[in-house]
Design a protein around this motif. Structure first.
Motif, PDB file in Angstrom:
ATOM      1  N   ILE A   1       5.444  10.163  18.920  1.00  0.00           N
ATOM      2  CA  ILE A   1       4.452  11.235  19.032  1.00  0.00           C
ATOM      3  C   ILE A   1       3.148  10.803  18.367  1.00  0.00           C
ATOM      4  N   GLU A   2       3.237  10.227  17.184  1.00  0.00           N
ATOM      5  CA  GLU A   2       2.029   9.780  16.489  1.00  0.00           C
ATOM      6  C   GLU A   2       1.362   8.620  17.216  1.00  0.00           C
ATOM      7  N   ASP A   3       2.167   7.728  17.810  1.00  0.00           N
ATOM      8  CA  ASP A   3       1.590   6.615  18.576  1.00  0.00           C
ATOM      9  C   ASP A   3       0.829   7.124  19.800  1.00  0.00           C
ATOM     10  N   VAL A   4       1.397   8.105  20.491  1.00  0.00           N
ATOM     11  CA  VAL A   4       0.795   8.619  21.725  1.00  0.00           C
ATOM     12  C   VAL A   4      -0.413   9.500  21.444  1.00  0.00           C
ATOM     13  N   TYR A   5      -0.297  10.404  20.457  1.00  0.00           N
ATOM     14  CA  TYR A   5      -1.344  11.412  20.248  1.00  0.00           C
ATOM     15  C   TYR A   5      -2.234  11.158  19.036  1.00  0.00           C
ATOM     16  N   GLY A   6      -1.846  10.241  18.182  1.00  0.00           N
ATOM     17  CA  GLY A   6      -2.670   9.897  17.019  1.00  0.00           C
ATOM     18  C   GLY A   6      -3.048  11.104  16.177  1.00  0.00           C
ATOM     19  N   ASP A   7      -4.345  11.228  15.906  1.00  0.00           N
ATOM     20  CA  ASP A   7      -4.833  12.302  15.045  1.00  0.00           C
ATOM     21  C   ASP A   7      -4.925  13.654  15.750  1.00  0.00           C
ATOM     22  N   ASP A   8      -4.609  13.698  17.048  1.00  0.00           N
ATOM     23  CA  ASP A   8      -4.641  14.965  17.781  1.00  0.00           C
ATOM     24  C   ASP A   8      -3.500  15.895  17.388  1.00  0.00           C
ATOM     25  N   VAL A   9      -2.466  15.338  16.771  1.00  0.00           N
ATOM     26  CA  VAL A   9      -1.329  16.152  16.336  1.00  0.00           C
ATOM     27  C   VAL A   9      -1.031  15.869  14.876  1.00  0.00           C
ATOM     28  N   SER A  10      -0.400  16.828  14.270  1.00  0.00           N
ATOM     29  CA  SER A  10       0.060  16.682  12.896  1.00  0.00           C
ATOM     30  C   SER A  10       1.574  16.847  12.907  1.00  0.00           C
ATOM     31  N   VAL A  11       2.283  15.811  12.508  1.00  0.00           N
ATOM     32  CA  VAL A  11       3.743  15.852  12.495  1.00  0.00           C
ATOM     33  C   VAL A  11       4.194  16.305  11.117  1.00  0.00           C
ATOM     34  N   ILE A  12       5.011  17.357  11.116  1.00  0.00           N
ATOM     35  CA  ILE A  12       5.538  17.908   9.872  1.00  0.00           C
ATOM     36  C   ILE A  12       7.050  17.933   9.975  1.00  0.00           C
ATOM     37  N   TYR A  13       7.717  17.365   8.999  1.00  0.00           N
ATOM     38  CA  TYR A  13       9.176  17.445   8.963  1.00  0.00           C
ATOM     39  C   TYR A  13       9.549  18.527   7.973  1.00  0.00           C
ATOM     40  N   LEU A  14      10.327  19.498   8.442  1.00  0.00           N
ATOM     41  CA  LEU A  14      10.810  20.562   7.569  1.00  0.00           C
ATOM     42  C   LEU A  14      12.323  20.451   7.457  1.00  0.00           C
ATOM     43  N   ASP A  15      12.808  20.401   6.245  1.00  0.00           N
ATOM     44  CA  ASP A  15      14.243  20.336   6.003  1.00  0.00           C
ATOM     45  C   ASP A  15      14.883  21.640   6.475  1.00  0.00           C
ATOM     46  N   PRO A  16      15.889  21.576   7.354  1.00  0.00           N
ATOM     47  CA  PRO A  16      16.491  22.802   7.875  1.00  0.00           C
ATOM     48  C   PRO A  16      17.175  23.658   6.806  1.00  0.00           C
ATOM     49  N   ARG A  17      17.393  23.096   5.632  1.00  0.00           N
ATOM     50  CA  ARG A  17      17.985  23.873   4.546  1.00  0.00           C
ATOM     51  C   ARG A  17      16.943  24.693   3.810  1.00  0.00           C
ATOM     52  N   ASN A  18      15.660  24.392   4.045  1.00  0.00           N
ATOM     53  CA  ASN A  18      14.581  25.089   3.349  1.00  0.00           C
ATOM     54  C   ASN A  18      14.010  26.181   4.264  1.00  0.00           C
ATOM     55  N   HIS A  19      14.681  27.308   4.278  1.00  0.00           N
ATOM     56  CA  HIS A  19      14.303  28.405   5.172  1.00  0.00           C
ATOM     57  C   HIS A  19      12.916  28.946   4.847  1.00  0.00           C
ATOM     58  N   PHE A  20      12.521  28.895   3.594  1.00  0.00           N
ATOM     59  CA  PHE A  20      11.206  29.414   3.209  1.00  0.00           C
ATOM     60  C   PHE A  20      10.084  28.617   3.881  1.00  0.00           C
ATOM     61  N   SER A  21      10.172  27.293   3.837  1.00  0.00           N
ATOM     62  CA  SER A  21       9.101  26.477   4.433  1.00  0.00           C
ATOM     63  C   SER A  21       9.063  26.641   5.955  1.00  0.00           C
ATOM     64  N   ILE A  22      10.221  26.802   6.571  1.00  0.00           N
ATOM     65  CA  ILE A  22      10.262  27.007   8.020  1.00  0.00           C
ATOM     66  C   ILE A  22       9.659  28.368   8.371  1.00  0.00           C
ATOM     67  N   ALA A  23      10.011  29.385   7.605  1.00  0.00           N
ATOM     68  CA  ALA A  23       9.447  30.721   7.845  1.00  0.00           C
ATOM     69  C   ALA A  23       7.930  30.695   7.668  1.00  0.00           C
ATOM     70  N   ALA A  24       7.448  29.974   6.659  1.00  0.00           N
ATOM     71  CA  ALA A  24       6.002  29.883   6.420  1.00  0.00           C
ATOM     72  C   ALA A  24       5.314  29.166   7.584  1.00  0.00           C
ATOM     73  N   TYR A  25       5.913  28.098   8.091  1.00  0.00           N
ATOM     74  CA  TYR A  25       5.355  27.366   9.229  1.00  0.00           C
ATOM     75  C   TYR A  25       5.273  28.271  10.458  1.00  0.00           C
TER      76      TYR A  25
END
Length: 105
Positions: A22-46
């Protein structure tokens, strides 16, 4: 002990390959964020941020929050793009491109 995490390691390597592609194809046009599935708070905030910006509606917000939180889930602008749990790079990139094209209309 090394066999305990071998299944998870394979999945994480597949996820990493998709993120890199994804980063190779879209570069700075996208922001890749990894959210740990155990961290429900960060997913809810996203998801809340995506809802507030209008990327997703209330129904999509609730469905993603209550059904989409698991290892290997990919979201693009709040939309859950691999409900079928695919980690296939080409399929995910095709879905990202379709959402991007739809947004340009």
């Amino acid at each position: 002990m090394s066999d305990t995490f071998s299944e998870v390691r394979v999945e994480m390597e597949q996820i990493g390959a998709v993120y890199r592609e994804i980063e190779d194809v879209y570069g700075d046009d996208v922001s890749v964020i990894y959210l740990d599935p155990r961290n429900h708070f960060s997913i809810a905030a996203y998801l809340l941020k995506q809802w507030k910006t209008g990327s997703i509606g209330v129904q999509e917000f609730c469905r993603s929050l209550f059904c989409g939180i698991r290892r290997g889930s990919f979201f693009y602008n709040g939309r859950w793009i691999n409900r079928d749990q695919t980690l296939n790079k080409e399929k995910i990139l095709t879905r990202v491109q379709a959402i991007r094209e739809k947004g340009k209309m």
